[in-house]
Design a protein around this motif. Structure first.
Motif, PDB file in Angstrom:
ATOM      1  N   UNK A  35       0.976  -1.515  -0.059  1.00 22.63           N
ATOM      2  CA  UNK A  35       0.239  -0.204   0.104  1.00 22.63           C
ATOM      3  C   UNK A  35       0.990   1.310  -0.203  1.00 22.63           C
ATOM      4  N   UNK A  36       1.968   1.257   0.727  1.00 21.87           N
ATOM      5  CA  UNK A  36       2.723   2.445   1.179  1.00 21.87           C
ATOM      6  C   UNK A  36       3.784   2.224  -0.618  1.00 21.87           C
ATOM      7  N   UNK A  37       3.690   1.205  -1.366  1.00 21.86           N
ATOM      8  CA  UNK A  37       4.858   1.859  -2.513  1.00 21.86           C
ATOM      9  C   UNK A  37       3.577   1.794  -3.359  1.00 21.86           C
ATOM     10  N   UNK A  53       0.003  -0.659 -11.982  1.00 21.38           N
ATOM     11  CA  UNK A  53       0.321  -1.674 -12.596  1.00 21.38           C
ATOM     12  C   UNK A  53       2.104  -1.487 -11.545  1.00 21.38           C
ATOM     13  N   UNK A  54       2.108  -0.320 -12.084  1.00 19.32           N
ATOM     14  CA  UNK A  54       4.432  -0.073 -11.201  1.00 19.32           C
ATOM     15  C   UNK A  54       4.513  -0.745  -9.929  1.00 19.32           C
ATOM     16  N   UNK A  55       3.045  -0.467  -8.830  1.00 22.64           N
ATOM     17  CA  UNK A  55       4.106  -1.815  -7.834  1.00 22.64           C
ATOM     18  C   UNK A  55       3.898  -3.137  -8.261  1.00 22.64           C
ATOM     19  N   UNK A  56       2.854  -3.800  -9.119  1.00 23.66           N
ATOM     20  CA  UNK A  56       2.904  -5.060  -8.992  1.00 23.66           C
ATOM     21  C   UNK A  56       4.240  -5.226 -10.001  1.00 23.66           C
ATOM     22  N   UNK A  57       4.610  -4.178 -10.715  1.00 27.69           N
ATOM     23  CA  UNK A  57       6.003  -4.796 -12.148  1.00 27.69           C
ATOM     24  C   UNK A  57       7.175  -3.957 -10.713  1.00 27.69           C
ATOM     25  N   UNK A  82      13.778   0.054  -5.833  1.00 31.89           N
ATOM     26  CA  UNK A  82      12.735  -0.163  -6.967  1.00 31.89           C
ATOM     27  C   UNK A  82      11.574   0.492  -7.421  1.00 31.89           C
ATOM     28  N   UNK A  83      11.077   0.796  -6.331  1.00 30.78           N
ATOM     29  CA  UNK A  83       9.610   1.605  -7.402  1.00 30.78           C
ATOM     30  C   UNK A  83      10.107   2.508  -7.197  1.00 30.78           C
ATOM     31  N   UNK A  84      10.381   3.052  -7.222  1.00 37.11           N
ATOM     32  CA  UNK A  84      11.386   4.573  -7.620  1.00 37.11           C
ATOM     33  C   UNK A  84      11.472   4.770  -9.291  1.00 37.11           C
ATOM     34  N   UNK A  88      10.690   6.148 -12.816  1.00 29.54           N
ATOM     35  CA  UNK A  88      11.350   6.279 -13.727  1.00 29.54           C
ATOM     36  C   UNK A  88      11.174   5.770 -14.875  1.00 29.54           C
ATOM     37  N   UNK A  89      11.343   4.712 -15.403  1.00 27.67           N
ATOM     38  CA  UNK A  89      11.540   3.788 -16.254  1.00 27.67           C
ATOM     39  C   UNK A  89      10.459   4.021 -16.978  1.00 27.67           C
TER      40      UNK A  89
END
Length: 335
Positions: A35-37, A53-57, A82-84, A88-89
């Motif tokens: 949740x926080x990510x 989607x990006x959290x799952x990634x 990793x999330x950041x 950015x990607x």
């Protein structure tokens, strides 16, 4: 990999899970940060669906990079890194994730990809810095979108999450001097995009709606369901900032002109006058979910979400989000 005995409890457990190669245990240990990510990705992207989607990634990339965890930073920090970089990607590959010219007579731009974030998906601990109301409200999220992606990441890590410059620099693989310079520029931009709003987003903030805000939402829904145009006008400040995303064109209009514009657009006229509304909270802001029943229809179908910024007992900003014909934010499609 380092010796698990030299790490903190969470990190030692994580190292043991990595060594075991058990994906179920890995998921169990990392899932509590979801949740926080997701909020972090949302601040980076301003779009709820993209953030999910990006959290799952992030979790997929974490699994693939699990052997790289060295224990020099906490597990939570490693996941934020990793999330950041996932965000950015993502931003580096998209040309539609930046404010665009508004097309209005006065200078300005719009964040057309903005979506609200449902409060039920926020971290449960109200003391967490990641859920402070002033740093999740729509105006703040929009202001952050005017920052270049890496500057945006610095600002969020430093001024929202409160990380030291050295930690932010490590996540972004830049120097502390670069982080300090980027933060100074970011603060100027964000302050310029939040005129008349609370600017000290780093001090203690409220987390809950006031009784007054809840009362205005109830009155707004009641007026909507009764097609009470005078009642709606009375709830709006004389100068209302209104937007209906993803359409282009935020406008500042009088209360009367706003209601007249909705009517001329077909609302509250025959065929679009049978409403049911449900109160909700998104981005720590009061909101009304609007459902419309077509003539002869058996159900009220999801139509829009109206997010309200209330000042002095009246609606100063109304940001509508088109929700017709799509499952959205976990809301029921029909009533």
């Amino acid at each position: 990999m380092v010796d698990a005995g030299s790490l903190g409890a969470d990190e030692a457990t994580f190292v043991a899970v990595v060594r075991s190669g058990d994906p179920a245990r890995f998921a169990l240990l990392t899932e509590r940060h979801r949740r926080e990510l997701q909020v972090h990705c949302y601040r980076m992207l301003a779009n709820y669906e993209d953030a999910r989607d990006m959290t799952q990634e992030t979790f997929l990339r974490a699994w693939n990079k699990r052997e790289s965890f060295e224990g020099r930073a906490a597990l939570r920090t490693w996941l934020y890194r990793i999330a950041t970089n996932v965000c950015l990607d993502f931003l580096g590959k998209r040309d539609d994730r930046a404010p665009v010219a508004s097309g209005l007579s006065e200078p300005g731009s719009e964040v057309l990809y903005l979506q609200p974030f449902p409060d039920r998906m926020l971290p449960e601990d109200p003391q967490e810095s990641v859920v402070a109301r002033e740093t999740i409200e729509l105006a703040f999220i929009v202001a952050v979108q005017y920052l270049p992606p890496r500057q945006r990441a610095v600002f969020i890590l430093r001024d929202v999450l409160g990380w030291p410059a050295s930690q932010a620099a490590d996540v972004l693989e830049v120097t502390v001097a670069s982080v300090t310079s980027a933060l100074q520029r970011a603060r100027v931009t964000v302050r310029g995009r939040l005129p008349g709003r609370r600017l000290d987003w780093r001090s203690p903030a409220a987390h809950v709606l006031s009784d007054g805000e809840r009362g205005v939402v109830r009155a707004y829904m009641d007026a909507h369901e009764r097609n009470d145009l005078d009642g709606l006008r009375s709830l709006l400040r004389e100068e209302l900032r209104f937007a209906m995303l993803p359409e282009l064109g935020t406008v500042v209009v009088s209360a009367g002109d706003a209601v007249d514009g909705w009517v001329s657009g077909g609302l509250f006229q025959r065929g679009r006058d049978d409403w049911r509304c449900v109160a909700t909270v998104v981005n720590r802001m009061p909101a009304a979910v609007l459902y419309l029943r077509a003539p002869g229809g058996l159900e009220y179908r999801l139509f829009a979400v109206a997010v309200l910024h209330i000042v002095g007992g009246r609606i100063a900003e109304l940001t509508g989000f088109d929700a017709a014909g799509k499952p959205w934010l976990g809301l029921p499609a029909a009533l």
